[in-house]
Every structure is written in C-alpha cells, then in structure tokens.
Design an enzyme around this catalytic site. Sequence first.
Site: not given
Length: 281
Positions: A45, A116, A149
Amino acid sequence: MTGRVTVAAVQTRPVIGEVDVNLAAIAEAVTQAAERGATLVVLPELCTTGYVFASREEAAALAEEIPSGPSTRFLTGLSARLGVHLVAGIAEREGDLLYNSAVLLGPDGHLGTYRKVHLWDNENTIFEPGNLGLPVFDTAFGRLGMLICYDAWFPEAFQALALQGVDAVCLPTNWVPIPGQQPGKPAMALSLCQAAAHVNSIHVIAADRVGTEREQPFIGQSIIVGPTGWPLTEPAGSQDPETVLATADLTDGRRLRRWNTHNDPLANRRPEVYAPYGDRP
C-alpha cells in the site's frame, strides 16, 4: 488460461516523500522477482510515497492522476520491460479528491484501478472512501481483484469478489501492530487472509511493508495463501525488505470450491436468512 504461474509478494521499506528513492527500490525488487520467474507481482500500500502523511496537503503534493501520473507511468514501463503483471499502492488524485488506490498493470499497460473502500484511522482525514466498487479484472492466468489493508477486516469484501468469480485477491497493505498482538507471534492479519482464502476458495497475495515511519511501526509478514486457506509460502519476516514467491494455478479454487457432494460455501449461502438482520444504522 495459461495454467501455473509464479506470483510474488514484494515487501519494501518506503521512505516518506522520497518517491524516486522508493521507485528505485521497487524496480530492483521487482526485477529480481521477475528473474526468479514471477509473472504477477504485488507491492505494498502507498509503496511509492510512504504512508504516514502529516496532512492532507502533504498527501496532495505527492498524489498523482492514474494512469498518467509519473509513478504509474514508471511502473507501467517496468511491467512492460519485464513482461509481468504488477499491483501497486498509489496515492491517487482526481481533481481535488484524494484516494488510497491500487493499480493493476500489465505488459500492455494499465488494466484497472481500485480505490480503498474502508479507510483506517487518520486516512479518514486525508482520503475519500473508494467509489469504484469492487471490480474484477480478467487476465491470461485468472480473474484478479484488489483490496487494500483494512479492507481485509471485512469478510463481505472478499465474498463480493468471490461471487464475481475472482481467482486471486491482490492485497497491498501497511499492517500495523494491533491490541493484543504478541511479539514474535503471527499477525492477526495472516489469520484473516487464510480465513478469506479458505471460505471463498481463492488465492490471497498480501504484500506488506516494514520499517518505522514517523514513529509508526509496520510489521511485514507478507504472505501468499492458496484456495484451501493454507499458506503457499512461509510469511516474510517482520523487519526487512523481502520477497516471497509461490507457483500455483490461480484457477484451482474453481475446482476446490466444491468441498464434497453437498458443500460449496458460496453456493450454500442463505441470503434470505441473513437479510432480516440487515446492516446497523
């Protein structure tokens, strides 16, 4: 489909704000992975910029448009030169909006972007929540999805990709210690990756980072998990840059998803039973 391919999770140590330094380290690591046979390479990330931004303004100064930004163009060229598919975390700018994004690049160029959906902690003050949904992309070796994540803490995200027929989920990540985590013990994130792979019969390729950035430590332990939920590699260490590789047929989950005559976890879902409980307001 081309059958078995070698996949790599490349664990790096980005330096906040030092994009050129980070890209040079990425190029070296990806080149080495390709020399070891990797066809699909996953990076962490925000691997080009670092993660712990002091402000939205700092993030905005480092963010770029996709696919025209300099980091994305550099990585696209790297992918083409090495003949690999590459997934990398990028700070994305679209007008005045900022996103914590991941790009999928192939030898022929930019294949897709994921933004995300579930933002962690101070990300909520810097980035907008992702607005591209949970897309799935066809490649010669299988159908790929991306999460980032904290998205991995939401079983629905993995399941939504699995219900679209995904074969592998690429997971750029910046895992940090969580309460109760004991030094020297496997991270909770590894259990989440294994559980998601197992219940959805998919591969999960998680690339983490290491190092401490502005007093925030990161825990490494990048991992590649097969569709039965068992790791195909030992996790990477928690201190140093490292690459883990595994060779697999990413489409194996399509066959393994049917556990026996009666049980296929995706087919056995009972949405009508879950529906009355809904989501919390």
